[in-house]
Write a protein that holds these residues in place. Structure first.
Motif, mmCIF file in Angstrom:
data_model
loop_
_atom_site.group_PDB
_atom_site.id
_atom_site.type_symbol
_atom_site.label_atom_id
_atom_site.label_comp_id
_atom_site.label_asym_id
_atom_site.label_seq_id
_atom_site.Cartn_x
_atom_site.Cartn_y
_atom_site.Cartn_z
ATOM 1 N N THR A 59 23.150 1.872 -16.702
ATOM 2 C CA THR A 59 21.847 1.310 -17.045
ATOM 3 C C THR A 59 22.063 -0.195 -17.146
ATOM 4 O OG1 THR A 59 21.240 3.273 -18.310
ATOM 5 C CG2 THR A 59 19.924 1.287 -18.659
ATOM 6 N N PRO A 60 21.413 -0.986 -16.290
ATOM 7 C CA PRO A 60 21.726 -2.413 -16.242
ATOM 8 C C PRO A 60 21.703 -3.069 -17.616
ATOM 9 C CG PRO A 60 20.284 -1.838 -14.420
ATOM 10 C CD PRO A 60 20.395 -0.605 -15.283
ATOM 11 N N PHE A 61 22.764 -3.781 -17.926
ATOM 12 C CA PHE A 61 22.936 -4.645 -19.095
ATOM 13 C C PHE A 61 23.218 -3.902 -20.402
ATOM 14 C CE2 PHE A 61 19.626 -6.658 -16.351
ATOM 15 C CZ PHE A 61 20.424 -7.661 -15.812
ATOM 16 N N VAL A 62 22.821 -2.661 -20.527
ATOM 17 C CA VAL A 62 22.763 -2.006 -21.838
ATOM 18 C C VAL A 62 24.135 -1.909 -22.497
ATOM 19 C CG1 VAL A 62 22.271 0.180 -23.012
ATOM 20 C CG2 VAL A 62 20.623 -0.764 -21.372
ATOM 21 N N HIS A 63 25.163 -1.542 -21.757
ATOM 22 C CA HIS A 63 26.473 -1.254 -22.359
ATOM 23 C C HIS A 63 27.488 -2.384 -22.182
ATOM 24 C CE1 HIS A 63 25.142 2.870 -22.955
ATOM 25 N NE2 HIS A 63 24.825 2.935 -21.675
ATOM 26 N N GLU A 64 27.090 -3.479 -21.546
ATOM 27 C CA GLU A 64 28.093 -4.456 -21.124
ATOM 28 C C GLU A 64 28.755 -5.192 -22.287
ATOM 29 O OE1 GLU A 64 28.914 -3.801 -18.396
ATOM 30 O OE2 GLU A 64 27.222 -3.312 -17.123
ATOM 31 N N ALA A 65 28.036 -5.457 -23.364
ATOM 32 C CA ALA A 65 28.659 -6.153 -24.496
ATOM 33 C C ALA A 65 29.751 -5.288 -25.117
ATOM 34 C CB ALA A 65 27.604 -6.518 -25.536
ATOM 35 N N ALA A 66 29.417 -4.040 -25.442
ATOM 36 C CA ALA A 66 30.400 -3.155 -26.074
ATOM 37 C C ALA A 66 31.520 -2.798 -25.115
ATOM 38 C CB ALA A 66 29.703 -1.890 -26.574
ATOM 39 N N ASP A 67 31.175 -2.521 -23.858
ATOM 40 C CA ASP A 67 32.213 -2.143 -22.893
ATOM 41 C C ASP A 67 33.135 -3.319 -22.599
ATOM 42 O OD1 ASP A 67 31.057 0.325 -22.829
ATOM 43 O OD2 ASP A 67 30.297 0.191 -20.773
ATOM 44 N N GLY A 68 32.586 -4.532 -22.541
ATOM 45 C CA GLY A 68 33.422 -5.703 -22.342
ATOM 46 C C GLY A 68 34.391 -5.895 -23.488
ATOM 47 N N ALA A 69 33.903 -5.735 -24.724
ATOM 48 C CA ALA A 69 34.778 -5.866 -25.892
ATOM 49 C C ALA A 69 35.865 -4.798 -25.890
ATOM 50 C CB ALA A 69 33.949 -5.787 -27.174
ATOM 51 N N ASP A 70 35.505 -3.557 -25.534
ATOM 52 C CA ASP A 70 36.501 -2.485 -25.482
ATOM 53 C C ASP A 70 37.566 -2.776 -24.424
ATOM 54 O OD1 ASP A 70 35.200 -1.104 -27.449
ATOM 55 O OD2 ASP A 70 34.259 0.354 -26.123
ATOM 56 N N THR A 71 37.126 -3.273 -23.276
ATOM 57 C CA THR A 71 38.072 -3.579 -22.204
ATOM 58 C C THR A 71 39.052 -4.662 -22.639
ATOM 59 O OG1 THR A 71 36.419 -2.989 -20.533
ATOM 60 C CG2 THR A 71 38.275 -4.345 -19.806
ATOM 61 N N ILE A 72 38.547 -5.698 -23.295
ATOM 62 C CA ILE A 72 39.411 -6.790 -23.748
ATOM 63 C C ILE A 72 40.390 -6.295 -24.811
ATOM 64 C CG2 ILE A 72 39.384 -8.995 -24.996
ATOM 65 C CD1 ILE A 72 36.689 -9.510 -23.425
ATOM 66 N N ALA A 73 39.920 -5.434 -25.704
ATOM 67 C CA ALA A 73 40.835 -4.862 -26.706
ATOM 68 C C ALA A 73 41.937 -4.049 -26.025
ATOM 69 C CB ALA A 73 40.047 -3.995 -27.684
ATOM 70 N N TRP A 74 41.573 -3.293 -25.000
ATOM 71 C CA TRP A 74 42.576 -2.507 -24.259
ATOM 72 C C TRP A 74 43.577 -3.428 -23.572
ATOM 73 C CZ3 TRP A 74 43.824 -2.301 -19.058
ATOM 74 C CH2 TRP A 74 44.657 -1.243 -18.650
ATOM 75 N N LEU A 75 43.077 -4.505 -22.943
ATOM 76 C CA LEU A 75 43.975 -5.438 -22.254
ATOM 77 C C LEU A 75 44.989 -6.040 -23.218
ATOM 78 C CD1 LEU A 75 41.529 -7.366 -19.892
ATOM 79 C CD2 LEU A 75 43.441 -5.908 -19.195
ATOM 80 N N ARG A 76 44.536 -6.380 -24.404
ATOM 81 C CA ARG A 76 45.421 -7.026 -25.374
ATOM 82 C C ARG A 76 46.541 -6.093 -25.841
ATOM 83 N NH1 ARG A 76 44.151 -11.273 -28.519
ATOM 84 N NH2 ARG A 76 44.417 -10.109 -30.460
#
Length: 523
Positions: A59-76
């Motif tokens: 769904t455009p835009f809806v999950h990008e803030a949370a998913d971006g934060a989760d991805t960055i936490a995983w990368l770290r």
């Protein structure tokens, strides 16, 4: 990963357009991966939720803030990452950066969003209350609906999925017919792309201008931003707004690059004009890496603003925005003239017919498609200005070359006999040989019969030649860049042929305000 032993800072791209796609993931983002690896950055590219190799529903835009934060936490938590993350990419890939930044995840230090916005109502889906039809529908046709339909076939069932696949194929074969459909919306279209129902909501469009969406959250984010914008880009207003929001934080690390580019066409040819070799985006890869080096490693800094002036086709730099010394030039609509003083000429009138709209001719559009964009940018306005439903107001020849850099605005005194109508405006340069070249345009949808209408044409960075004249076009449509106003009070997306009514439009006068930059500004 770079050669040698890590860990390294990571540059992340989150894309809905398939991470293996070279055009979407590398060319449009203007970041050369090998150059990044040589500078000691790891590169990670991820399909966003519900797209290609990623699970879930898109769904455009809806999950990008949370998913971006989760991805960055995983990368770290990965051994190759030293805990520091930057993000890059253009268009929706810029939106994934902006939305991640508002979540303020630990470790996200810098983003480099290109050709994108901070708000995804006004400046993305709508402008001045009108639907960005040419963009929105082509986005669905070219990029969004196909992969989503393959996933949703399980829920829709094979028969319905087949019907919608056939609809999509017809739209792809003839987008112009999709734009011209009356009514524009229906159950089939909404089943194909469910989010279109909200985007085609006239009430939401009308109220979007005052909705700050993510701007307040961005003003509290500590993430450094390099914003790259294109004067002929569909998102240029949102790009500049994003930079201005970042700049107001006073962090001292935010930068703007403003080029002549349009969406999907980051090239030195824009519309009918070649802007010279300097207009190429070839330098953007190094510019982005320099920005990341400055934030992560204290490398050399860059000017606050770098901008390209069409007309003279050169790059300038400045240490402030708006540009230092900028002053308003106010020109008044007086009969067929643009004059320095208000006049007393009688009103001018025309009939606007939504069944015969003024055709989109240049401007910030990617019509007829993302990978073509031949209708974007500067284009000759002869055919448009020959129409009876387009008014032209023209200045005297300019006594000297004049730089206009910044937002162009029109305050119009106008009336209509329709319950709802649109007012469009386009700024042109009339060359000494008589050609009229469109530079920037805008729209404002209004309800009510009379009064003052403010039309924001948009940002420009252009030098008008000595002896050229400034021209303003006023009309009531710009189709199919924007959807048609039926002028009957019926919601545009639901209006059939019988709901389209002509309207008598009267222009009593107005003020065109241009931001003039003094000669010699910048370097």
């Amino acid at each position: 990963l770079p050669d040698g032993d890590g860990p390294w800072p990571v540059l992340l791209q989150r894309t809905p357009y398939r991470r293996e796609d070279v055009h979407g993931a590398q060319y449009i983002s203007a970041l050369e991966y090998q150059a990044a690896l040589r500078r000691g950055y790891a590169i990670v590219v991820q399909d966003t939720r519900g797209r290609f190799a990623s699970d879930g529903d898109f769904t455009p835009f809806v999950h990008e803030a949370a998913d971006g934060a989760d991805t960055i936490a995983w990368l770290r938590g990965q051994g190759f990452c030293d805990g520091r993350v930057g993000m890059f990419g253009a268009s929706y890939v810029g939106a994934t950066q902006v939305l991640a930044a508002i979540a303020r995840p630990e470790g996200l230090m810098a983003i480099a969003p290109q050709l994108t916005t901070a708000r995804h109502g006004e400046t993305w889906t709508w402008r001045g209350g009108a639907l960005e039809l040419g963009f929105v529908l082509l986005w669905v046709i070219e990029a969004l609906a196909g992969p989503d339909l393959d996933r949703r076939a399980v829920v829709l069932g094979p028969e319905r999925a087949g019907e919608l696949a056939a609809l999509l194929a017809r739209m792809q074969a003839d987008p112009q017919a999709a734009f011209a459909a009356l009514p524009l919306a229906g159950d089939d279209l909404f089943d194909l792309a469910p989010y279109l129902r909200g985007w085609m909501d006239a009430a939401r469009a009308a109220g979007a201008g005052g909705d700050r969406e993510h701007l307040d959250a961005l003003s509290q984010s500590p993430v450094a931003m390099l914003v790259t914008a294109g004067i002929n880009d569909i998102f240029v207003e949102g790009s500049v707004e994003l930079f201005e929001t970042a700049l107001a934080r006073g962090l001292g690390r935010d930068r703007l690059i403003l080029g002549p580019w349009s969406h999907g066409n980051p090239k030195d040819w824009q519309g009918e004009q070649w802007h010279g070799y300097a207009a190429s985006t070839a330098f953007l890869s190094e510019a982005q890496l320099d920005f990341f080096d400055h934030v992560f490693r204290g490398g050399p800094d860059a000017p606050l603003v770098r901008y390209f002036r069409t007309g003279t086709n050169d790059w300038r730099s400045a240490g402030a925005w708006p540009l230092p010394g900028t002053r308003p030039m106010v020109l008044h609509l007086d009969g067929p003239a643009l004059a320095e003083r208000p006049g007393t000429s009688p009103p001018r009138a025309y009939v606007a017919d939504p069944l015969d709209p003024v055709p989109t001719t240049g401007g910030a559009t990617f019509l007829p498609g993302l990978l073509v964009g031949r209708n974007s940018g500067v284009r000759d306005q002869q055919a448009v200005e020959a129409r009876a439903d387009v008014l032209c107001f023209t200045s005297d020849p300019l006594p000297e070359a004049t730089e206009i850099t910044g937002p162009v605005r029109l305050s119009l005194q106008a009336a209509t006999d329709a319950p709802s109508t649109d007012w469009t405006a386009r700024l042109c340069e009339v060359l000494p040989d008589g050609r009229s070249l469109g530079l920037v345009d805008g729209i404002q949808r209004v309800d009510g019969a009379a009064g003052s209408v403010d039309v924001r044409l948009g940002h420009l960075a252009h030098v008008f030649a000595r002896g050229s004249r400034i021209r303003l076009q006023v009309a009531s449509s710009n189709f199919p860049r924007f959807d048609r106003n039926p002028q009957s009070g019926v919601a545009p997306a639901l209006a059939g042929p019988g709901d389209m009514r002509p309207a008598r439009q009267v222009v009593h006068g107005g003020r065109l305000t241009l931001p003039v930059v003094p000669a010699g500004q910048g370097g």
